[in-house]
Design an enzyme around this catalytic site. Structure first.
Site, PDB file in Angstrom:
ATOM      1  CD  GLN A   1      17.293   3.962  -0.733  1.00  0.00           C
ATOM      2  OE1 GLN A   1      17.605   4.284   0.413  1.00  0.00           O
ATOM      3  NE2 GLN A   1      16.361   3.050  -0.981  1.00  0.00           N
TER       4      GLN A   1
ATOM      5  CD  GLU B   1      10.167 -12.104   6.356  1.00  0.00           C
ATOM      6  OE1 GLU B   1       9.298 -12.663   5.663  1.00  0.00           O
ATOM      7  OE2 GLU B   1      10.460 -12.462   7.506  1.00  0.00           O
ATOM      8  CE  LYS B   2       8.118  -5.488  -3.042  1.00  0.00           C
ATOM      9  NZ  LYS B   2       8.594  -4.134  -3.009  1.00  0.00           N
TER      10      LYS B   2
ATOM     11  CG  MET C   1      12.584   5.263   0.616  1.00  0.00           C
ATOM     12  SD  MET C   1      13.605   5.347  -0.856  1.00  0.00           S
ATOM     13  CE  MET C   1      12.688   4.308  -1.967  1.00  0.00           C
ATOM     14  N   GLY C   2       8.272   6.653   2.423  1.00  0.00           N
ATOM     15  CA  GLY C   2       6.953   7.282   2.315  1.00  0.00           C
ATOM     16  C   GLY C   2       6.076   6.624   1.268  1.00  0.00           C
ATOM     17  CB  CYS C   3       4.486   6.585  -1.379  1.00  0.00           C
ATOM     18  SG  CYS C   3       3.154   6.305  -2.534  1.00  0.00           S
TER      19      CYS C   3
ATOM     20  CG  MET D   1       0.532  -4.406  -0.595  1.00  0.00           C
ATOM     21  SD  MET D   1      -0.580  -3.288   0.231  1.00  0.00           S
ATOM     22  CE  MET D   1      -2.068  -4.251   0.152  1.00  0.00           C
ATOM     23  CB  SER D   2       5.763  -2.092  -4.377  1.00  0.00           C
ATOM     24  OG  SER D   2       6.694  -1.154  -4.865  1.00  0.00           O
TER      25      SER D   2
ATOM     26  CG  HIS E   1       5.309   1.434   3.973  1.00  0.00           C
ATOM     27  ND1 HIS E   1       4.745   1.854   2.797  1.00  0.00           N
ATOM     28  CD2 HIS E   1       6.638   1.332   3.725  1.00  0.00           C
ATOM     29  CE1 HIS E   1       5.690   2.029   1.878  1.00  0.00           C
ATOM     30  NE2 HIS E   1       6.845   1.703   2.410  1.00  0.00           N
TER      31      HIS E   1
HETATM   32  P1  AMP Z   1      10.254   1.566   1.162  1.00  0.00           P
HETATM   33  O1  AMP Z   1       9.398   2.711   1.569  1.00  0.00           O
HETATM   34  O2  AMP Z   1       9.835   0.922  -0.112  1.00  0.00           O
HETATM   35  O3  AMP Z   1      11.731   1.889   1.223  1.00  0.00           O
HETATM   36  O4  AMP Z   1      10.031   0.429   2.252  1.00  0.00           O
HETATM   37  C1  AMP Z   1      10.171   0.706   3.612  1.00  0.00           C
HETATM   38  C2  AMP Z   1      10.081  -0.585   4.373  1.00  0.00           C
HETATM   39  O5  AMP Z   1       8.809  -1.190   4.139  1.00  0.00           O
HETATM   40  C3  AMP Z   1      11.147  -1.602   3.967  1.00  0.00           C
HETATM   41  O6  AMP Z   1      11.614  -2.268   5.119  1.00  0.00           O
HETATM   42  C4  AMP Z   1      10.370  -2.528   3.061  1.00  0.00           C
HETATM   43  O7  AMP Z   1      10.900  -3.834   3.011  1.00  0.00           O
HETATM   44  C5  AMP Z   1       9.004  -2.528   3.734  1.00  0.00           C
HETATM   45  N1  AMP Z   1       7.974  -2.937   2.785  1.00  0.00           N
HETATM   46  C6  AMP Z   1       7.727  -2.433   1.553  1.00  0.00           C
HETATM   47  N2  AMP Z   1       6.732  -3.112   0.941  1.00  0.00           N
HETATM   48  C7  AMP Z   1       6.341  -4.083   1.808  1.00  0.00           C
HETATM   49  C8  AMP Z   1       5.363  -5.121   1.761  1.00  0.00           C
HETATM   50  N3  AMP Z   1       4.580  -5.312   0.700  1.00  0.00           N
HETATM   51  N4  AMP Z   1       5.246  -5.927   2.839  1.00  0.00           N
HETATM   52  C9  AMP Z   1       6.036  -5.764   3.919  1.00  0.00           C
HETATM   53  N5  AMP Z   1       6.984  -4.796   4.025  1.00  0.00           N
HETATM   54  C10 AMP Z   1       7.135  -3.975   2.989  1.00  0.00           C
END
Ligand code: AMP
Length: 288
Positions: free
Chosen positions: A63, A150-151, A32-34, A186-187, A39
């Site tokens: 979602q 796996e987060k 979802m970027g950022c 990380m998030s 990522h």
């Molecule tokens: P998102 O942009 O939050 O939807 O995440 C996109 C992908 O990155 C998903 O498969 C997440 O599980 C993965 N992701 C997000 N944060 C982490 C992290 N800290 N470590 C590993 N993968 C991550």
């Protein structure tokens, strides 16, 4: 070669078909970027395992619940493109919501049982949105492999199940959680953590460490209830609000009574009443 940027779903699919005709192996990394280091670790894995790497940047409205952070979700398109390009990504797919969900859109992909508990219970409809958008992305990019973190532990299980059930010709690869130096996973949502909240957010990782220590010390027969009580205490002491803490089997996501070799502690906590963070870890640490 310069990284391509494609917005149109039809154009994306044409490009993927052309690459497939050339016999090239495609990897997809949906995001979802950022973008952050978590990522980027997925992109690195994709680059190592494919000829062409596609990263999707799409904040998927389907979602998010009506009272969630869709509008506020952090967006930084140019920075994301620069980061992806540095990792050797070949294509950014960044569709408009209007093109992904045009007037009259009416199909939902729904994975039944795995979505019942945990984030599925707290966020009704969330995993239907995830399964539907990932189905669409897989059809548009036709990847040989797709890399997920796996987060989002429940999400990964849901996607694996969906791919098996619907015969998507793709291999799903899970990738370990990347953490900040102090352990915070990380998030993109960590951007919301102002001042005190950043310290409070450490209660998720602290709960995981405490649980792993309990298991390592006891060695056997640790009741899931002991782990959950310890987590409740750690989160309460930090001032967080525990949304759930469960000890589940890593594949079935079924709750376990005692900790076993495939047990995962998964937790969701609201920090400062607004920022919802998740984390998880296996409870037995295999010493290498
Ligand atoms: P998102 O942009 O939050 O939807 O995440 C996109 C992908 O990155 C998903 O498969 C997440 O599980 C993965 N992701 C997000 N944060 C982490 C992290 N800290 N470590 C590993 N993968 C991550």
């Amino acid at each position: 070669m310069e990284m391509k940027i494609i917005k149109s779903p039809a154009e994306m699919q044409h490009q993927a078909i052309a690459w497939k005709r050339e016999g090239l192996k495609i990897a997809l990394v949906p995001t979802m970027g950022c973008l952050h280091a978590g990522h980027l670790s997925l992109m690195r894995k994709a680059v190592q395992n494919a000829d062409k790497v596609i990263v999707s940047l799409f904040v998927n409205p389907m979602q998010f619940g009506p009272n969630e952070d869709f509008a506020a979700y952090p967006r930084q398109f140019q920075i994301d493109c620069d980061l992806a390009e540095k990792e050797g990504v070949h294509l950014i797919f960044c569709p408009d919501a209007k093109e992904m969900y045009p007037e009259g859109f009416q199909t939902t992909v729904s994975v039944k049982t795995l979505t019942q508990g945990m984030c599925g219970a707290d966020r009704p409809g969330h995993f239907d949105g995830v399964a539907t958008v990932v189905s669409k992305l897989l059809h548009l990019t036709i990847p040989d492999i797709a890399v997920f973190g796996e987060k989002d532990f429940q999400q990964l299980a849901v996607i694996r199940q969906m791919v098996r059930d619907l015969h998507f010709p793709v291999t799903i690869i899970g990738s370990p959680i990347v953490r900040e130096a102090d352990g915070l996973a990380m998030s993109s949502r960590n951007k919301y953590l102002a001042g005190e909240m950043r310290t409070q957010a450490l209660c998720l990782y602290r709960s995981i460490q405490a649980a792993q220590q309990i298991v390592a010390r006891a060695g056997h027969d640790v009741a899931a209830g002991t782990i959950i009580e310890a987590t409740k205490k750690t989160v309460a002491e930090a001032g967080g609000k525990l949304e759930y803490a469960v000890v589940v089997d890593e594949h079935s996501l079924q709750a376990e009574t005692f900790v076993g070799s495939s047990s995962v502690l998964a937790i969701a906590v609201k920090i400062g009443g607004v920022v919802r963070l998740i984390d998880n870890a296996k409870l037995f640490i295999v010493k290498k």
